[in-house]
Structures are given as structure tokens and as C-alpha cells.
Design an enzyme around this catalytic site. Sequence first.
Site, PDB file in Angstrom:
ATOM      1  CG  HIS A 245      -1.826  -1.161   1.447  1.00  0.00           C
ATOM      2  ND1 HIS A 245      -3.180  -1.335   0.475  1.00  0.00           N
ATOM      3  CD2 HIS A 245      -1.238  -2.405   2.347  1.00  0.00           C
ATOM      4  CE1 HIS A 245      -2.817  -2.484   0.906  1.00  0.00           C
ATOM      5  NE2 HIS A 245      -3.090  -2.775   2.554  1.00  0.00           N
TER       6      HIS A 245
HETATM    7  O1  RIB Z   1      -5.405  -0.406   4.782  1.00  0.00           O
HETATM    8  C1  RIB Z   1      -3.829  -0.110   4.569  1.00  0.00           C
HETATM    9  C2  RIB Z   1      -3.608   1.037   5.112  1.00  0.00           C
HETATM   10  O2  RIB Z   1      -3.816   0.682   6.610  1.00  0.00           O
HETATM   11  C3  RIB Z   1      -1.968   0.492   4.732  1.00  0.00           C
HETATM   12  O3  RIB Z   1      -1.322   2.673   5.510  1.00  0.00           O
HETATM   13  C4  RIB Z   1      -1.261   0.440   6.053  1.00  0.00           C
HETATM   14  O4  RIB Z   1      -0.596   0.338   6.673  1.00  0.00           O
HETATM   15  C5  RIB Z   1      -2.093   0.469   7.256  1.00  0.00           C
HETATM   16  O5  RIB Z   1      -1.900   1.762   8.050  1.00  0.00           O
END
Ligand code: RIB
Length: 315
Positions: A245
Site C-alpha cells: 500500500h
Molecule cells: O489499509 C492499508 C493501510 O493501513 C496501510 O497504510 C497500512 O500500513 C495500514 O496503515
Amino acid sequence: MTQAPRKIIIDTDPGQDDAVAILLALASPEDLEVLGICAVAGNVPLPLTERNARIICELAGRPDMAVFAGCAAPLQRNLVTAEHVHGKTGLDGPQLREPTMALQPTHAVDFIIETLRREAPGTVTLCPLGPLTNIATAFLRAPDIIGRVQQIVLMGGAYFEVGNITPAAEFNIYVDPEAADIVFKSGVDLVVLPLDVTHKALTTRPRIEAFRSLGTEPGRMVAEWTDFFERYDMAKYGHDGAPLHDPCVIAWLIRPDLFTGRRINVEIETQSDLTLGMTVADWWGVTDRPANALFIGDVEAEGFYALLTERIARL
Ligand code: RIB
Ligand code: CA
């Protein structure tokens, strides 16, 4: 004439994917000048996210980086964490050494306010990789800084992917929906990297082995972090790999050409228990609500991982 590196503040809740994002930023000084790293409670509680941020900076060979601790809980709600994804420490996978670099004494929210008041208007980009509590608190405490922010480029939300922590909501938005509502209504130029795009940047075996075969400690750590991080999502989604992500935020700043998106209206659900934290994204333009965000829907994954591997190799 080459452009000066873009000034950014990273706001983060490390998290293995946050770690890779921070390493990418610190490995790219020609593109990005990291003014500071602000820890927020999210994946794990604040004492761990600020410790983890310092571990990552030392791994990048940057014990001089200013790391600040911010908010320990959402604006109005109890903290929800994600140890089930990231492990107890938030950086489970490889053995970790306790950091020796100091945590800055200034609160992260004060650092954000002071930096935006000091730097010329429109020259600092905020890069939230976790819940938006620090950013929203800074905006509430010092509304004068809102007009001084160049852009907010954040990881959060979803439309076609819908939710990952509930059926309707993505984790960063869900943890502090009131903070997200403040940010999305602030009028600041937003670039949103939602699950729609991050789920197209999967950690496949060859991609993880490319990190490991760098033969460096950062390469090994990134491989072991992603080995650990992907087990949860692979079991849940049955994909060959997990969505990486947060590095999408930093990669967009360096190579926006790898991404495609659409300027649309995005608003946050803060009332309904059923859909709390949902990013209601008007992707098909069915309302007359004004566009407030560039909502990214796709990425050229091979190019993304080539950039990641090439830059991590520099550390
Ligand atoms: O949903 C994904 C996000 O939530 C990313 O930033 C992961 O690190 C968590 O913070
Ligand atoms: Ca994160």
C-alpha cells in the site's frame, strides 16, 4: 535546469508497508527532501510506531532524520490497531535492533504547524500513510496552515475494492473517520491512493526475491518484511502476493506517470455504524458534488517494483 527536490513531511504508522515507503523516500534525495517523519497511532500503538520510524531511519543510514511522536488516539474514538496484519511490533518478520537515534522532543502536530508556517506557502507536501489524526489535529489547532499546504498525497480509502478492515471501510480512514472528514473537506489539493490501486501492486515471489538478491541489509529487511506482511492478505484474498500500500504514495511523487486516476468528489461516512469510514467516491460523476481529489485507480506494477528495487538498492 533540474527541479529542486520536493519538500515533504511523512506521517506514518509503521507497519511493514510504511517502512518500504519511508526507505523509498530516503533513497530518493534528488526527488524528495524529507523535512521530518511524524508517527501516529494506527497499525500499532504510538510508542511502537515512533520506535519503528526510528528503526527504519537507521536502516536507511539516516540517524539524523527528525522523527516526531504525534497523536496516540483518534480524535473522538478508541484506537483500532492491526496487529493481526503487521504482528505485535508492527514490523514483525526480521529481527529488529532497538533504535539508538533520539526521538525529537517536539510533538508531531507542533512540528507540522511550525514547518508549514516557516516554509514558503505552497512548498510543502504532506504524505499521510496512516490514520489522519495528526493532520486533522494540526488543521484544527492552526487553521492558518491549511492554505499553506502544497498538496496532500495519502494512502487511504477505496471505491471498487471497498473495505479491508470492515466490508465498507479501508483501515486508515476507518481508524479516524472524523479526522479524514476534516482533511477531505479542507480544500487542500488531495491525491488519494486507495485500495483500488494498491491491490494492483502485489508482492509476488520474483518481486520479493529481487529485494533479497540486492545482498544489502535494507534489501534483506524489505524481503523479510514483505514475506511476513503478505501472509495475511494472501490467505484472505487468495492472491499471489499482497498489496504493497504505502509505497504507492512515494512512488506517485517520484513517477506519477506510472499511475492513472480521475479527479472526483470523495466524502467520508462518519455517522453510520454499518459503513463508518467509507470513502464515498463519485467515480461515475452521478452527483454534482465538486471534485476534491485525484483518486488513483491503476498503476503499472512492473514499473512500480522496478523503481522500488532500483532505489532500495541505493541504501
Ligand atoms: O489499509 C492499508 C493501510 O493501513 C496501510 O497504510 C497500512 O500500513 C495500514 O496503515
Ligand atoms: Ca500505514
